[in-house]
Design an enzyme around this catalytic site. Structure first.
Site, PDB file in Angstrom:
ATOM      1  N   HIS A  40       0.843  -1.204   0.000  1.00 53.59           N
ATOM      2  CA  HIS A  40       0.000   0.000   0.000  1.00 53.59           C
ATOM      3  C   HIS A  40       0.873   1.247   0.000  1.00 53.59           C
ATOM      4  CE1 HIS A  40       0.754  -0.721   4.277  1.00 53.59           C
ATOM      5  NE2 HIS A  40       0.426   0.534   4.525  1.00 53.59           N
ATOM      6  N   HIS A  85       6.029   1.667   3.780  1.00 53.24           N
ATOM      7  CA  HIS A  85       5.943   0.481   2.918  1.00 53.24           C
ATOM      8  C   HIS A  85       6.445   0.739   1.500  1.00 53.24           C
ATOM      9  CE1 HIS A  85       3.661  -2.101   5.737  1.00 53.24           C
ATOM     10  NE2 HIS A  85       3.462  -0.920   6.283  1.00 53.24           N
ATOM     11  N   HIS A 121      -7.523  -1.097   5.491  1.00 56.89           N
ATOM     12  CA  HIS A 121      -6.411  -0.235   5.941  1.00 56.89           C
ATOM     13  C   HIS A 121      -6.413   1.145   5.272  1.00 56.89           C
ATOM     14  CE1 HIS A 121      -2.728   0.772   7.912  1.00 56.89           C
ATOM     15  NE2 HIS A 121      -2.104   0.954   6.774  1.00 56.89           N
ATOM     16  N   ASP A 148      -0.304  -4.127   5.667  1.00 53.35           N
ATOM     17  CA  ASP A 148      -1.134  -3.694   6.793  1.00 53.35           C
ATOM     18  C   ASP A 148      -2.590  -3.956   6.422  1.00 53.35           C
ATOM     19  OD1 ASP A 148       1.182  -2.878   7.898  1.00 53.35           O
ATOM     20  OD2 ASP A 148       0.801  -0.722   7.745  1.00 53.35           O
ATOM     21  N   GLU A 181       1.189  -8.778   9.439  1.00 51.61           N
ATOM     22  CA  GLU A 181       1.562  -7.670  10.322  1.00 51.61           C
ATOM     23  C   GLU A 181       1.021  -7.952  11.714  1.00 51.61           C
ATOM     24  OE1 GLU A 181      -0.353  -4.439  11.399  1.00 51.61           O
ATOM     25  OE2 GLU A 181      -2.056  -4.448  10.020  1.00 51.61           O
ATOM     26  N   HIS A 192       6.227  -6.434  11.471  1.00 53.37           N
ATOM     27  CA  HIS A 192       5.588  -5.139  11.688  1.00 53.37           C
ATOM     28  C   HIS A 192       4.916  -5.074  13.055  1.00 53.37           C
ATOM     29  CE1 HIS A 192       3.186  -1.546  10.751  1.00 53.37           C
ATOM     30  NE2 HIS A 192       3.971  -1.376   9.716  1.00 53.37           N
ATOM     31  N   LYS A 229      -7.433 -40.326 -21.723  1.00 51.47           N
ATOM     32  CA  LYS A 229      -8.668 -40.768 -22.384  1.00 51.47           C
ATOM     33  C   LYS A 229      -9.230 -41.998 -21.677  1.00 51.47           C
ATOM     34  CE  LYS A 229      -8.221 -39.093 -27.110  1.00 51.47           C
ATOM     35  NZ  LYS A 229      -7.633 -39.411 -28.408  1.00 51.47           N
TER      36      LYS A 229
END
EC number: 3.1.27.-
Lengths: 821, 600
Positions: B68, B73, B157, B178, B203, B414, B462
């Site tokens: 994001h 980040h 987020h 996040d 995270e 994180h 087959k």
């Protein structure tokens, strides 16, 4: 140390030593260490500790069994290392503290040791203190070396790498002093510390575990890379047989590290005269896989002195994949060139054909290596330009499917490379680099043709198109001029005729990246060729200028900005829409000025507005026709728009433009740098009154005075420089009695006060030159310049502020500690 | 390679800057490329030298994925691509691609504005970097190359935030970035399908927190703003250009409407339009309520929020101003703060975290006398409030996500070490999976079972289909054939084809077994009893009683013979081919239990 900091230090130390007090921010401890390092480097650490006993107390706290956080423990270890870097301070701390921190009784082996940050702090602390002979004795006595050995294999990359670096450093340190400069000194006579490290390295090199071999090779690479004393020759003599043994293993252990080591040895002035070394390098080249051999080959070719045979072998290795490509395409390696005779061995072919990713990987590496080699003076000569061009073109043809290979290998390569963006990018970059030299016309035509194919192809990705534009630009700019004529040669002319419709199409691309790359290309090519009749003709008969103008209203701000720059360039060279309105020459040009002014005052994004300011500044500098028509009106309008702008870079650009105007108005005899403030006694002519009047009419002073107190520092700084320049040019020529204390001056100074306080206030209105000069005289511009030279957050970033922050955070840490963005 | 390796260069036991290296089946991927705002030198960026040690970056890394647009980040991305030299693909969602350069540019401007910043990227570098981005849509499987594929999932987020699944063959890793498991005013909740990755990298910002009701925090925020405005004070809310600011704007706009308030609300010019533009453009990324009401009224076209002009700060009377930057470390927000700080009627609300070295950090730690330039002291009399509106999953949310994805292992990033430790234990207890929490620079290695692709011959396929069993990707099943390994490729063919291809003669191999039964009747009768017994049990199989007295079930042959020494015992000779190994074993076991009593 600042007295205020000295006062705060005891409180800081007690906060750090208190396990119940978490530290405010993870950067604080780092910044504290930065500060202590600066202090130690500037003076005596011993004195610092004696004057601030709280620091030693803090370090002693660490020795007490308590639940100290890993971060503070790591901090303390590093801090102790910084202080102990000075020998007298080391001796001061040596008794109990240093063995307690770095010896077996310290954190090693305790629970805290499991935290990587503690191990890292321990290593870094040792790295700092290992600066003098006393430290060496200490390292030998406290058993730290064994711990460092084991930390080479640490689970943390950071710790493992630092451990290797530390070993190389200690080895170098222990050989310094008496041992240095004695080339005959044999290994058995080396100091104990060095003996121990070398013994460990030997053992590691003999190990069957690849990680250990890698560790030893890395330590040696660092050692030979950093130290060029005679003893390194003895070391290499002792260890090279072990390294040679590694070459006999299959597969080769730690190939990457081995290459690094051999190159490091070859670069060392002490070692490169060793004949055995060249043989080892040749053997390694033969032994490595094509992918691994590339970096070694490139490294060998970069060496200054190296036997010709080895260079030829290395170049052969680099060229092999390309020779395979040419062969696969059924192309002869070409007229006399180095590719002749390099047929591409079966291992290279196998690698190329094994899988798509292996093929792409090897080709990309090869192309990147050759790209690095091409501009170097020591590159092989003769340089096989033609076969390389052929190979690059062939690879691109394989990628876009335009090649029709007859051989099986060619067919397989075609399948592997079809649509491979990664290889296309690398090949286009390489092709661009090859434009530094020309080739046979037939090949150059092929180059242009393959570039056109890529620019035309609907399958080309945005990144490929960007690189294709860049490579095209490089080839265009390097294309030869027709002898005796300043115009373009017929081939280039022909190419341009084909290129412009493609550019036209790309300017309409739905992808902003492509439109932008097209505009950047247009700007560059116009900058270089705007004066060439052939280019002008082709451009003006296309719709490119109109399309570029339309892009001034593109939804994407990056594109609008590039369109502004492109249009500015086209207009500067009279290439803007002259055919569109032949009956009104210049009519369209006016509208461009209006359009750019509209963008400057209305565009919601900063990029286009900044681009407009750059174009305007250039236009003013170059004396663009629309500007010179009524320069004062132009400058006044631009400054008015810039002064209102919320983007400080636009305001700063406004000052740049003001400065150009100032220099043009006042004249600038003999000075090319407007910021070079001339001394008052400089033999400058007094500026005529009408020149100052002109500056007043465009309201340059109000703009500059407001900017002087701008909340954005670069604007204020630029304004300060401008006013200093102005004052240097004007004030010496006006008497101190003129206009001083007049009502106008008082009102201007009052406005300045308001602006300084951050208030906006009404505009100054019309100013008289005398008033401005009086105000300029009364201002402490030098003092302001000094203040503005500091960063805007220097107060918050100062050590005192840092200490206050750590102390203030005690007890108020809540949820926000872990919060982020 | 039969393992997955994960090395955080950032976000390993911290919340500074996310940057995680993942190696999966020989492919190397970098997850996020964040910046630490607390440093002014190169320490703000992850230490990429650990990657460059392995050769050229572009050769080593197959791709970079950005979850994001927050700078922790993506902030190091232009540095990484334009200064360190990564020239490969960068993946992110469309909204992230659109908004990322705005924030990068915003931060670049602040960094240059402050001065004293070394080694920072330029506007041109941001643009060149963004040109390398490949935008992805939610749930779209993107082939990075023939082997590596990625897929984005909604993460809540902030607008455009995504979780990514990285897959090579049958091995996969999910990285959450996040995320928020509860919807907020403009975004929905994160969601992922039951993708059962080998590893879930999640995270853990709020690893130990069960967050209080968001409503309470919102009420508290509105109450404080309202009280300040009512008493004629001014409210300053320092924010970063996009993100949380929009959430607060919606909150205030709705409140102003409901309470019919008249005090002006201002937002830095340009940013409102920008935000509005992007939220409109990416309306599908907002929550259901916003999407539904969009037709009647666009939630981001604010009636009460006006563009801010520098002159407005001096206006008398109450007002609310959103100004950038968010940590009061430069520019407009700091200028307004200085003006308003001396009045106790005013208030500053810090909606996010502030790094050390900023005025924001100082006032949040309670400092009230701030030293300014030129030895001036600014006395802060205005109220200072901290209100976190950051949208991260709390402990409950994280557990919920682990439950949704059903990973084989979990790796926490994180977050803070101590809190992670707690959550790690909880995850291991509840889900019975391994949970890891490496520090920065530490590598976690997870062994995986390699999956080898095998080509199947048409004939064999087959034959399978002729039995009425259509292939179904969701239902793996056993297939018998002969595996031919040739030229490092694997093919499964029918045994007849294998024999033909390899020029081999067929030999039949039968397994045999003797089962003794107590039965004094004649062999034929025993065989008949065996036949009846098997016929009654193996209803789905073809059980036959042959004229020679033997019984067959598929390829299995059962013959009854007399015992040479004991006439009361019969010996059943059972034999079967390897194809019917399972049935043969079953049948033998069955017969060993004896035959049912014959009806008298």
């Amino acid at each position: 140390m600042d007295p205020e900091c000295s006062r705060l230090l005891p409180a800081l130390c007690s906060v750090l030593a208190d396990p119940r007090q978490p530290v405010a921010d993870d950067t604080c401890l780092e910044k504290l260490l930065d500060w202590f390092k600066t202090i130690s480097e500037a003076g005596s650490s011993l004195l610092l500790l004696q004057e601030n006993p709280c620091l030693v107390e803090l370090l002693f706290q660490v020795l007490r069994p308590q639940d100290l956080s890993a971060r503070v423990l790591s901090f303390s270890l590093r801090l102790a290392g910084i202080f102990a870097a000075q020998e007298d301070c080391f001796q001061y701390l040596e008794g109990e503290l240093l063995p307690g921190l770095f010896g077996e009784a310290g954190p090693v082996g305790q629970a805290a040791w499991t935290a990587p940050t503690v191990r890292s702090g321990w290593i870094q602390g040792l790295r700092s203190l290992a600066q003098h002979p006393s430290a060496l004795h200490f390292l030998a006595d406290c058993g730290a070396l064994d711990t460092v050995f084991s930390l080479q294999g640490d689970s943390s990359l950071f710790v493992a790498s630092a451990a290797g670096q530390l070993l190389a450093h200690i080895l170098g340190l222990s050989m310094r002093g008496p041992a240095e400069g004695l080339p005959s000194l044999q290994a058995p006579d080396w100091p104990a510390c060095a003996q121990k490290i070398v013994g460990h390295l030997e053992e590691s090199l003999r190990s069957t575990a690849p990680p250990q071999v890698t560790q030893a090779l890395n330590v040696l690479t660092t050692t030979f890379g950093h130290c060029h004393s005679p003893w390194t020759r003895v070391l290499w003599e002792r260890l090279s047989p072990l390294v040679a043994c590694l070459l006999e293993e299959d597969p080769l252990p730690a190939a990457h590290s081995l290459v690094d080591l051999l190159l490091s040895v070859a670069r060392s002035p002490v070692l490169s005269s060793d004949c055995g070394l060249w043989e080892t390098l040749a053997q390694t080249l033969r032994h490595l896989s094509p992918t691994q051999a590339g970096p070694l080959a490139l490294g060998i070719l970069k060496l200054q002195d190296c036997p010709q045979a080895l260079r030829a072998q290395a170049f052969g290795v680099l060229l092999q994949p390309l020779a395979c490509v040419l062969k696969a395409a059924d192309q002869a390696p070409g007229p006399p060139g180095l590719l002749e005779g390099i047929t591409g061995d079966s291992v290279t072919v196998d690698t190329l054909l094994s899988s798509k990713s292996a093929c792409a990987g090897l080709l990309c590496r090869t192309l990147a290596h050759l790209e690095l080699l091409q501009p170097l003076p020591q590159r092989p000569s003769p340089w096989p330009q033609a076969p390389l061009l052929g190979a690059a073109v062939t690879i691109l043809q394989f990628c876009n499917g335009s090649a029709a290979p007859a051989s099986n290998v060619g067919g397989r390569l075609c399948a592997l490379l079809a649509g491979c963006v990664r290889v296309q990018r690398a090949a286009l970059d390489f092709l661009g680099t090859l434009s530094q030299e020309t080739g046979p016309q037939e090949l150059v035509t092929q180059v242009f043709s393959v570039l056109l194919e890529h620019l035309r192809s609907p399958d080309s990705s945005a990144t490929v198109l960007k690189k294709a534009f860049q490579a095209t630009l490089r080839w265009l700019l390097s294309s030869p001029k027709t002898p005796g004529c300043c115009d373009l040669d017929p081939h280039t002319q022909l190419f341009l005729r084909e290129l412009l419709p493609v550019l036209q199409k790309r300017l309409c691309s739905p992808c902003w990246e492509v439109r932008d790359s097209g505009l950047e290309f247009l700007t560059q090519v116009t900058r270089h060729w705007g004066g060439q009749a052939g280019f002008r003709h082709v451009l003006l008969t296309s719709e490119v200028p109109e399309l570029a103008e339309q892009l001034l209203r593109d939804p994407e701000s990056y594109v609008r900005a590039s369109a502004v720059t492109a249009m500015g360039q086209l207009s500067s060279q009279g290439l803007h829409a002259t055919t569109a309105s032949p009956e009104h020459p210049g009519g369209q040009q006016k509208s461009l000025l209006v359009e750019l002014l509209r963008i400057l005052s209305e565009d919601s994004e900063g990029f286009p507005r900044r681009a407009v300011m750059q174009v305007f500044t250039q236009w003013l500098r170059d004396g663009h026709a629309d500007v010179t028509e009524d320069t004062e009106r132009f400058v006044a309008r631009v400054l008015q728009a810039a002064s209102r702008d919320l983007d400080w870079e636009v305001r700063a650009q406004g000052l740049e433009l003001a400065l150009v105007f100032l220099a043009q108005t006042l004249g600038q005899p003999g000075s090319h740098c407007p910021y070079a403030v001339a001394p008052p006694q400089a033999t400058l002519h007094s500026p005529p009154a009408q020149a100052l009047q002109a500056l007043c009419r465009v309201r340059l002073f109000e703009f500059a005075f407001r900017a002087l107190f701008d909340c954005d520092r670069p604007v204020a700084q630029k304004s300060c420089d401008l006013l200093l320049f102005l004052r240097a040019r004007t004030v010496p020529h006006s008497g101190p009695q003129e206009a001083g204390g007049s009502p106008d001056v008082v009102s201007v100074e009052a406005a300045l006060q308001r602006w300084r306080a951050g208030e906006q206030g009404p505009p100054l209105g019309d100013l008289e030159p005398e008033t401005v000069l009086a105000v300029l005289r009364s201002m402490d511009l030098e003092g302001l310049r000094g203040a503005l030279a500091e960063s805007s957050d220097h107060v918050e970033e100062s050590p005192q502020s840092l200490l206050q922050d750590v102390l203030a955070a005690v007890g108020v840490l809540g949820e926000n500690q872990a919060d982020c963005y | 390679m039969p393992d997955i390796r994960v090395t955080p260069l950032g976000a390993g036991q911290d919340v500074g800057r996310s940057c995680i290296l993942v190696s999966i089946a020989g492919k190397n991927v970098m997850l996020d490329c964040g910046m630490h705002m607390g440093f002014n030198d190169d320490r703000r960026f992850p230490d990429f030298s650990y990657i460059t040690r392995n050769g050229r970056l572009t050769d080593f890394l197959d791709c970079v994925i950005i979850s994001h647009f927050h700078l922790d980040h993506c902030g190091a991305l232009p540095y990484f691509s334009e200064m360190v030299g990564y020239d490969g693909p960068i993946y992110m969602t469309h909204p992230t691609q659109a908004i990322c350069p705005i924030l990068l540019e915003d931060y670049r401007k602040i960094a240059v504005d402050k001065k004293g910043e070394a080694n920072f990227f330029t506007s041109q570098m941001i643009k060149d970097c963004m040109k390398k981005v490949v935008a992805v849509r939610l749930h779209q499987t993107v082939q990075v190359d023939d082997e590596l594929e990625i897929k984005a999932y909604y993460a809540g987020h902030v607008l455009g935030a995504a979780m990514f699944q990285i897959k090579v063959g049958s091995e996969s890793v999910v990285y959450t970035g996040d995320y928020n498991m509860t919807p907020d005013r403009h975004l929905g909740a994160a969601w992922i399908d039951k993708c059962r990755p080998n590893l879930l990298i999640t995270e853990s910002t709020y690893a130990t927190t069960i967050r209080d009701s968001k409503r309470c925090r919102e009420r508290d925020f509105l109450k404080k703003v309202h009280e300040t405005v009512e008493r004629g004070g001014k409210v300053l809310i320092p924010v970063f250009a996009l993100g949380r600011a929009q959430e607060l704007c919606i909150l205030l706009e709705t409140f102003w409407e409901r309470m019919n308030l008249k005090a002006p609300i201002y937002f830095s010019t340009g940013l409102t339009e920008k935000a509005n533009h992007y939220y409109k453009l990416f309306i599908t990324w907002t929550n259901q309520k916003i999407r539904k009401t969009f037709v009647q009224r666009n939630m981001f076209e604010f009636k009460h929020i006006k563009a801010f002009d520098r002159a407005f700060a001096d206006n008398p009377g109450p007002m609310v101003v959103f100004a950038t930057p968010g940590m009061l470390h430069a520019g407009q927000s700091l200028q307004i703060f200085r003006k308003w700080a001396g009045n106790e009627k005013n208030m500053v609300i810090m909606p996010g975290y502030c790094v050390q070295g900023t005025v924001g950090h100082k006032i949040l730690s309670g400092q009230r006398k701030l030293e300014m330039e030129g030895r001036q002291v600014l006395e802060v009399k205005m109220q200072v409030e901290y209100m976190s509106f950051s949208a991260h999953a709390d402990a409950k949310g994280i557990m919920q996500l682990v439950g949704q994805a059903e990973p084989e292992s979990v790796l926490l990033v994180h977050g803070e070490a101590k809190k992670m430790e707690f959550l790690k234990q909880k995850i291991e207890q509840e889900f019975r999976v391994n949970c890891y929490m490496p520090a920065n620079g530490e590598t976690v290695t997870l062994p995986t079972s390699p999956s080898i692709p095998v080509g199947i011959s048409l004939g064999l396929l087959k034959r399978e289909m002729a039995q009425g069993l259509l292939p179904d990707t969701r239902k793996p099943r056993l297939l018998h054939g002969t595996l031919i390994v040739k030229d490092s490729s694997f093919r499964l063919v029918s045994s007849e084809q294998a024999l033909k291809e390899l020029g081999l003669a067929e030999h039949q191999l039968r397994f045999t077994c003797r089962v003794q039964l107590h039965d004094s009747r004649k062999e034929q009768e025993t065989a008949t009893r065996v036949y009846s017994h098997l016929k009654s049990i193996l209803k789905d199989h073809c059980v036959q009683h042959l004229p020679d007295g033997s019984v067959t079930v598929e390829s299995i042959l059962v013959q009854a013979a007399a015992h040479s020494e004991d006439p009361g015992t019969k010996v059943l000779l059972v034999s079967w081919t390897y194809q019917d190994e399972e049935l043969g074993s079953y049948l033998t076991a069955l017969l060993k239990k004896g035959l049912p009593q014959a009806p008298s």
